[in-house]
Design a protein around this motif. Sequence first.
Motif, PDB file in Angstrom:
ATOM      1  N   ARG A 162       0.757  -1.078   0.011  1.00  0.00           N
ATOM      2  CA  ARG A 162       0.147  -0.030  -0.042  1.00  0.00           C
ATOM      3  C   ARG A 162       0.698   1.226  -0.104  1.00  0.00           C
ATOM      4  O   ARG A 162       0.432   2.253  -0.752  1.00  0.00           O
ATOM      5  CB  ARG A 162      -0.871  -0.055   1.114  1.00  0.00           C
ATOM      6  CG  ARG A 162      -2.070   1.259   1.264  1.00  0.00           C
ATOM      7  CD  ARG A 162      -2.751   1.179   2.337  1.00  0.00           C
ATOM      8  NE  ARG A 162      -3.842   1.997   2.534  1.00  0.00           N
ATOM      9  CZ  ARG A 162      -3.562   3.423   2.711  1.00  0.00           C
ATOM     10  NH1 ARG A 162      -2.470   3.830   2.950  1.00  0.00           N
ATOM     11  NH2 ARG A 162      -4.785   4.286   2.781  1.00  0.00           N
ATOM     12  N   GLU A 163       1.994   1.224   0.611  1.00  0.00           N
ATOM     13  CA  GLU A 163       2.817   2.452   0.837  1.00  0.00           C
ATOM     14  C   GLU A 163       3.388   2.857  -0.441  1.00  0.00           C
ATOM     15  O   GLU A 163       3.375   3.758  -0.766  1.00  0.00           O
ATOM     16  CB  GLU A 163       3.801   2.197   1.951  1.00  0.00           C
ATOM     17  CG  GLU A 163       5.163   3.317   2.084  1.00  0.00           C
ATOM     18  CD  GLU A 163       6.153   3.259   2.992  1.00  0.00           C
ATOM     19  OE1 GLU A 163       7.014   3.465   2.898  1.00  0.00           O
ATOM     20  OE2 GLU A 163       5.633   2.584   3.967  1.00  0.00           O
ATOM     21  N   VAL A 171      -0.945   6.499  -6.596  1.00  0.00           N
ATOM     22  CA  VAL A 171      -2.205   5.417  -6.860  1.00  0.00           C
ATOM     23  C   VAL A 171      -3.172   6.194  -5.816  1.00  0.00           C
ATOM     24  O   VAL A 171      -2.905   6.002  -4.606  1.00  0.00           O
ATOM     25  CB  VAL A 171      -2.058   3.859  -6.605  1.00  0.00           C
ATOM     26  CG1 VAL A 171      -3.293   3.285  -6.570  1.00  0.00           C
ATOM     27  CG2 VAL A 171      -1.216   3.287  -7.819  1.00  0.00           C
ATOM     28  N   PRO A 172      -4.501   6.667  -6.179  1.00  0.00           N
ATOM     29  CA  PRO A 172      -5.243   7.141  -5.231  1.00  0.00           C
ATOM     30  C   PRO A 172      -5.862   5.977  -4.267  1.00  0.00           C
ATOM     31  O   PRO A 172      -6.002   4.860  -4.558  1.00  0.00           O
ATOM     32  CB  PRO A 172      -6.514   7.507  -6.085  1.00  0.00           C
ATOM     33  CG  PRO A 172      -5.955   7.946  -7.533  1.00  0.00           C
ATOM     34  CD  PRO A 172      -4.794   6.857  -7.506  1.00  0.00           C
ATOM     35  N   TRP A 178      -8.759  -1.204   1.775  1.00  0.00           N
ATOM     36  CA  TRP A 178      -7.702  -1.401   2.770  1.00  0.00           C
ATOM     37  C   TRP A 178      -8.196  -2.402   3.728  1.00  0.00           C
ATOM     38  O   TRP A 178      -7.504  -3.330   4.199  1.00  0.00           O
ATOM     39  CB  TRP A 178      -7.324  -0.201   3.372  1.00  0.00           C
ATOM     40  CG  TRP A 178      -6.166  -0.175   4.446  1.00  0.00           C
ATOM     41  CD1 TRP A 178      -6.095   0.227   5.789  1.00  0.00           C
ATOM     42  CD2 TRP A 178      -4.923  -1.089   4.339  1.00  0.00           C
ATOM     43  NE1 TRP A 178      -4.964  -0.169   6.260  1.00  0.00           N
ATOM     44  CE2 TRP A 178      -4.122  -0.971   5.392  1.00  0.00           C
ATOM     45  CE3 TRP A 178      -4.258  -1.770   3.321  1.00  0.00           C
ATOM     46  CZ2 TRP A 178      -2.920  -1.297   5.845  1.00  0.00           C
ATOM     47  CZ3 TRP A 178      -2.943  -2.176   3.530  1.00  0.00           C
ATOM     48  CH2 TRP A 178      -2.346  -1.919   4.911  1.00  0.00           C
ATOM     49  N   THR A 179      -9.264  -2.425   4.218  1.00  0.00           N
ATOM     50  CA  THR A 179      -9.902  -3.353   5.258  1.00  0.00           C
ATOM     51  C   THR A 179      -9.923  -4.621   4.709  1.00  0.00           C
ATOM     52  O   THR A 179      -9.508  -5.618   5.254  1.00  0.00           O
ATOM     53  CB  THR A 179     -11.349  -2.987   5.370  1.00  0.00           C
ATOM     54  OG1 THR A 179     -11.392  -1.632   5.984  1.00  0.00           O
ATOM     55  CG2 THR A 179     -12.040  -4.010   6.582  1.00  0.00           C
ATOM     56  N   ASP A 180     -10.078  -4.783   3.426  1.00  0.00           N
ATOM     57  CA  ASP A 180     -10.021  -6.166   2.792  1.00  0.00           C
ATOM     58  C   ASP A 180      -8.685  -6.593   2.510  1.00  0.00           C
ATOM     59  O   ASP A 180      -8.474  -7.993   3.059  1.00  0.00           O
ATOM     60  CB  ASP A 180     -10.860  -6.103   1.284  1.00  0.00           C
ATOM     61  CG  ASP A 180     -12.287  -5.890   1.272  1.00  0.00           C
ATOM     62  OD1 ASP A 180     -12.840  -5.991   2.233  1.00  0.00           O
ATOM     63  OD2 ASP A 180     -12.819  -5.704   0.257  1.00  0.00           O
ATOM     64  N   TRP A 181      -7.712  -5.882   2.513  1.00  0.00           N
ATOM     65  CA  TRP A 181      -6.445  -6.188   2.290  1.00  0.00           C
ATOM     66  C   TRP A 181      -5.935  -6.762   3.769  1.00  0.00           C
ATOM     67  O   TRP A 181      -5.314  -7.955   3.669  1.00  0.00           O
ATOM     68  CB  TRP A 181      -5.479  -5.046   1.870  1.00  0.00           C
ATOM     69  CG  TRP A 181      -5.647  -4.801   0.471  1.00  0.00           C
ATOM     70  CD1 TRP A 181      -6.470  -4.913  -0.746  1.00  0.00           C
ATOM     71  CD2 TRP A 181      -4.367  -4.132  -0.145  1.00  0.00           C
ATOM     72  NE1 TRP A 181      -6.023  -4.466  -1.731  1.00  0.00           N
ATOM     73  CE2 TRP A 181      -4.707  -4.077  -1.747  1.00  0.00           C
ATOM     74  CE3 TRP A 181      -3.188  -3.819  -0.200  1.00  0.00           C
ATOM     75  CZ2 TRP A 181      -3.986  -3.626  -2.656  1.00  0.00           C
ATOM     76  CZ3 TRP A 181      -2.253  -3.271  -0.963  1.00  0.00           C
ATOM     77  CH2 TRP A 181      -2.596  -3.084  -2.219  1.00  0.00           C
TER      78      TRP A 181
END
Length: 238
Positions: A162-163, A171-172, A178-181
């Motif tokens: 993500r970072e 990337v927007p 994020w919760t799913d990841w």
Amino acid sequence: WSKWLARNPYYNNRVIRIREGYVGQDLGDMTTRTYLIDKIDGPDTKGRVKITARDILALADNDKAQAPAASTGELIADIDDSSTAPIRITGAAAADYPAPGTVRINDELITYTAVTTVDETEIQLSGITRGTDGTEAQAQSEGDRVQICLRYEAVRVDSLAREWLVDYGGVPAEFIPWTDWQAEADTWLAQFDLTGLITEPTGVQDLLAEITEQCLFYVWWDERAQLIRLAAIKPPQS
């Protein structure tokens, strides 16, 4: 199209959406696919235009995104191989060198504990330790680039991905569920906490390719859901 292209020369990476449905169907009920414009060719002699588009992950291509970003700071003066005095830098702002941190000058890695703005043309790194992380202290010259490094201590792979995508690939964040990841990583990737040091700008695509291969997961663009998905490579279900 000729007028539109003349008025919009910087169309690269603009969002383009393709809607698929039936005659009479509401737009909101149609299937929507989201891409980024790569290039527009035409119009040709018959007035036809060809639009080439790529998915959102194209923002992380190596030629567009690197982590860490290339630093612009340079040494104001020579330093010898034993000096631990504050390192004087020009051509950069204090925000470019988060403290504490690690920098690379040629082949030497140096850690510092604080950064100070002296004036509009100079910042200083203090709390210096020379020749860290298996490197040797060396004499450095005025004008040498002072490259910020990225140090990670037990960071899980979903956070790294993500970072790199958001902070360095542009990337927007709304495209990353994020919760799913996190839920996927909690179940399948909890053992992959990585520690390491990136000392030179490295393509985000290459970084992602390395950790997805080594840590057994993959990331892809779900064009229908308009989201970047992350999934672990799971063992067969009995």
